[in-house]
Motif scaffolding. Structure first.
Motif, PDB file in Angstrom:
ATOM      1  N   MET A   1      31.013 -27.306  -6.859  1.00  0.00           N
ATOM      2  CA  MET A   1      30.573 -25.915  -6.969  1.00  0.00           C
ATOM      3  C   MET A   1      29.099 -25.695  -7.046  1.00  0.00           C
ATOM      4  O   MET A   1      28.509 -24.897  -6.310  1.00  0.00           O
ATOM      5  N   PHE A   2      28.283 -26.662  -7.413  1.00  0.00           N
ATOM      6  CA  PHE A   2      26.837 -26.637  -7.505  1.00  0.00           C
ATOM      7  C   PHE A   2      26.347 -26.773  -5.974  1.00  0.00           C
ATOM      8  O   PHE A   2      25.666 -25.853  -5.496  1.00  0.00           O
TER       9      PHE A   2
ATOM     10  N   GLU B   1      14.358 -35.375  -4.152  1.00  0.00           N
ATOM     11  CA  GLU B   1      13.419 -34.192  -3.667  1.00  0.00           C
ATOM     12  C   GLU B   1      14.555 -32.956  -3.491  1.00  0.00           C
ATOM     13  O   GLU B   1      15.443 -33.265  -3.132  1.00  0.00           O
ATOM     14  N   TYR B   2      14.076 -32.008  -4.191  1.00  0.00           N
ATOM     15  CA  TYR B   2      14.750 -30.717  -4.247  1.00  0.00           C
ATOM     16  C   TYR B   2      13.887 -29.558  -4.396  1.00  0.00           C
ATOM     17  O   TYR B   2      12.771 -29.687  -4.557  1.00  0.00           O
ATOM     18  N   GLN B   3      14.543 -28.416  -4.652  1.00  0.00           N
ATOM     19  CA  GLN B   3      13.934 -27.103  -4.777  1.00  0.00           C
ATOM     20  C   GLN B   3      14.342 -26.569  -6.109  1.00  0.00           C
ATOM     21  O   GLN B   3      15.383 -26.109  -6.465  1.00  0.00           O
TER      22      GLN B   3
ATOM     23  N   VAL C   1      17.955 -23.562 -10.380  1.00  0.00           N
ATOM     24  CA  VAL C   1      17.986 -22.844 -11.491  1.00  0.00           C
ATOM     25  C   VAL C   1      18.711 -21.462 -11.146  1.00  0.00           C
ATOM     26  O   VAL C   1      19.684 -21.270 -11.835  1.00  0.00           O
ATOM     27  N   ASP C   2      18.485 -21.149  -9.960  1.00  0.00           N
ATOM     28  CA  ASP C   2      19.344 -19.898  -9.346  1.00  0.00           C
ATOM     29  C   ASP C   2      20.696 -20.102  -9.202  1.00  0.00           C
ATOM     30  O   ASP C   2      21.555 -19.388  -9.711  1.00  0.00           O
TER      31      ASP C   2
ATOM     32  N   ILE D   1      22.934 -26.428 -23.679  1.00  0.00           N
ATOM     33  CA  ILE D   1      21.404 -26.797 -23.301  1.00  0.00           C
ATOM     34  C   ILE D   1      20.880 -25.932 -22.449  1.00  0.00           C
ATOM     35  O   ILE D   1      21.763 -25.174 -21.477  1.00  0.00           O
ATOM     36  N   ASP D   2      19.716 -25.831 -21.893  1.00  0.00           N
ATOM     37  CA  ASP D   2      19.129 -25.113 -21.171  1.00  0.00           C
ATOM     38  C   ASP D   2      19.377 -25.754 -19.547  1.00  0.00           C
ATOM     39  O   ASP D   2      19.507 -27.060 -19.395  1.00  0.00           O
TER      40      ASP D   2
END
Length: 445
Positions: free
Chosen positions: A225-226, A246-248, A253-254, A422-423
Motif C-alpha cells: 500500500m505504501f 535515500e528517500y523524500q 509523510v504525505d 505513534i506519529d
C-alpha cells in the motif's frame, strides 16, 4: 498467489509428481533428501529437477501446465519440489546452489534476484537458445525485462507480474451510482474524488465501509500500500551498499497521511488484518478492497459479484507495486548442455501457455499472450492488464523483495503508525534505522 507458508514436509513420491518440502532452514546435508538434490550428474539429461514455492491453486495450475509440456513430443521429465514460501525457500535454494546440489530450474520473485545473482548463485540464460524456442526480448514489457537483467546478464525469465490492485463489488458500486455506462468503476483523478467515491460505496455497503485493507500483522501488505502511493506521488528509494537509505521525507509523510485517511473509521475499518479485510469484502460487506491479484480465484469461488481495476492515479501515474514469479538457473559448475537445452524448452513452453496462469489473476509477462484475443475475454483479469506499464518493484538490495526482511521490518515499525499510536515519522525513522543497519552488512549470499 496466496502468500502463505506451504504445508509441512512430506516424502518424495517420484517423477511427474508434486513434492512438498520442509519449511525449516535445515543443514545443507539435509537437503539431500529433496528431489533434485542428488546432483545433476546422477540423473539423465531429460530428468529435470524443478524447485518452486507455488502452493495452493497456483501449485495446481503449475502442475497442469507442466503436464501439458510433458505431453508434447520429445519432452523431458520434470519433477517438482515445493518448499515453504518465504525465507526458508530462499535459504534452501542458496545453500543448494553454493553446495553444488542445485536443481536444474527454480522459481524466484524477481525482486529477490538482485540479491542472489551477484553472489554467483544463479547462471545466465541463453537468449539465443530461447530464440530457437520462439522467445525474444521484445516479447516482454520494458519494466519486466529490466528486472530480468542483473549486471548486464539475463538472470531471470519472468512468468508474470502480480500487482497490488483495487477490487470492487459491482452490485454495491451500481447501487452507489459509481459505475459508468460500460459497467466499470467511474474514473477518479483527484484524492478528493476518490474519497468521495469510497464514501458513496460505504453508504451502500452492509458494513458501512467503502474500502477494505488489512495491515495488522501483515508487513508485506503494509508495504504494498505504501509503495503504491509513495511511488504515485513521485517518491523514490535508493539503497546504496554501505550507505544510507535515500528517500523524500515530505512525500513519505504525505503518503502515510493519505493511507491513514482511508482507514479512518469512516472510509475504511481502522483495525483489519489481512484475513478480516479479505473476509469483509468476500462476504459482500464492503464496496472495495485493496489487495494482490492472487485473490481472484477465491473471490470467484465465493460467487462474489466483483470487478477489478488498477488503483486510480489520483496523485499522478497509476503506479502498481508488484513482483514477478521468475524462472532462474541455480548455479551449476559444469552444466550439462542437453539438460540446459531442455530447461530452456520447458520455460519457453510455460511462457507460451501462460494464458492458463492468467486464470489465477497474474498478468502474463509474455506479451503475445496478453495480446491474444483469448486474454481480452478473461474478466476481470484483462481490466487491469495495463498495470504492466506502471509496475513498481522493490528497491534493489540483498534484503528486499517478496518475503524479505525489508517488508517484515516495515510492518514491525509502521504498524503502530496505522493504529495511530505513534506519529508517522517516528515509525518511519525507526524503519529507516533498521534498513541503514542492513546496508552496512555484507550480503550473506
Amino acid at each position: 498467489m496466496m502468500h502463505r507458508p506451504s504445508p509441512g514436509p512430506s516424502a518424495p513420491v517420484g517423477r511427474r509428481s508434486l513434492l512438498k518440502g520442509a519449511g525449516g532452514l535445515g543443514a545443507l546435508a539435509g537437503l539431500g533428501a529433496l528431489s533434485g538434490c542428488a546432483g545433476a550428474d546422477a540423473r539423465d539429461s531429460d530428468d529435470i529437477a524443478f524447485w518452486h514455492l507455488l502452493s495452493g491453486p497456483d501449485g495446481v495450475t503449475m502442475g497442469e501446465m507442466l503436464d501439458g509440456y510433458m505431453a508434447t513430443d520429445g519432452a523431458a521429465d520434470v519433477t517438482q519440489t515445493v518448499l515453504a514460501w518465504g525465507a526458508p525457500y530462499y535459504t534452501k535454494l542458496a545453500m543448494a546452489s553454493a553446495g553444488g546440489r542445485a536443481p536444474d530450474l527454480a522459481v524466484m520473485h524477481a525482486a529477490r534476484v538482485p540479491g542472489y545473482a551477484p553472489g554467483g548463485l544463479l547462471d545466465e540464460w541463453d537468449l539465443d537458445l530461447l530464440g530457437e524456442f520462439g522467445i525474444r526480448q521484445e516479447d516482454f514489457p520494458e519494466l519486466v525485462w529490466e528486472k530480468m537483467v542483473v549486471d548486464g546478464k539475463l538472470t531471470a525469465i519472468a512468468l508474470d507480474s502480480h500487482p497490488f490492485v483495487l477490487y470492487y463489488n459491482t452490485e454495491i458500486a451500481e447501487a452507489a451510482g459509481v459505475l459508468g455506462n460500460d459497467g466499470l468503476l467511474l474514473p477518479t483523478d483527484t484524492p478528493e474524488d476518490f474519497r468521495a467515491m469510497a464514501l458513496e460505496l460505504g453508504g451502500s455497503a452492509p458494513s458501512g465501509y467503502g474500502l477494505s485493507w488489512g495491515y495488522l500483522g501483515d508487513g508485506p501488505n503494509q508495504w504494498r500500500m505504501f509503495s503504491t502511493y509513495y511511488s504515485q506521488m513521485g517518491g523514490t528509494i535508493e539503497l546504496p551498499v554501505g550507505g544510507q537509505m535515500e528517500y523524500q521525507e515530505e512525500i513519505v509523510v504525505d503518503a502515510i497521511e493519505w493511507i491513514l485517511s482511508l482507514i479512518d473509521g469512516e472510509v475504511g475499518n481502522p483495525s483489519h488484518d489481512g484475513g478480516t479485510a479479505i473476509s469483509e469484502f468476500a462476504t459482500g460487506g464492503s464496496g472495495a478492497f485493496f489487495g494482490g491479484v492472487w485473490e481472484v480465484g477465491s473471490y470467484k469461488d465465493e460467487g462474489l459479484p466483483f470487478d477489478m481495476t488498477m488503483i486510480p492515479g489520483v496523485f499522478g501515474e497509476p503506479t502498481a507495486y508488484a513482483d514477478s514469479h521468475s524462472f532462474v538457473l541455480p548455479h551449476q559448475s559444469e552444466p550439462d548442455e542437453q539438460r540446459r537445452r531442455n530447461v530452456h524448452a520447458i520455460v519457453a513452453h510455460l511462457l507460451k501457455d501462460s494464458i492458463n496462469w492468467a486464470e489465477a489473476g497474474h498478468i502474463p509477462a509474455y506479451t503475445p499472450v496478453i495480446e491474444d484475443p483469448a486474454y481480452a475475454e478473461l474478466e476481470p483479469q484483462s481490466n487491469y492488464a495495463e498495470a504492466i506499464d506502471h509496475l513498481v518493484y522493490d528497491p534493489e538490495a540483498w534484503f528486499t523483495g517478496s518475503g524479505s526482511d525489508f517488508h517484515t521490518y516495515f510492518g514491525d515499525e509502521m504498524q503502530n503508525v496505522w493504529a495511530r499510536r505513534i506519529d508517522p515519522l517516528e515509525g518511519w525513522n525507526a524503519f529507516v534505522g533498521r534498513i541503514n543497519d542492513l546496508l552496512q552488512k555484507p550480503s550473506p549470499m
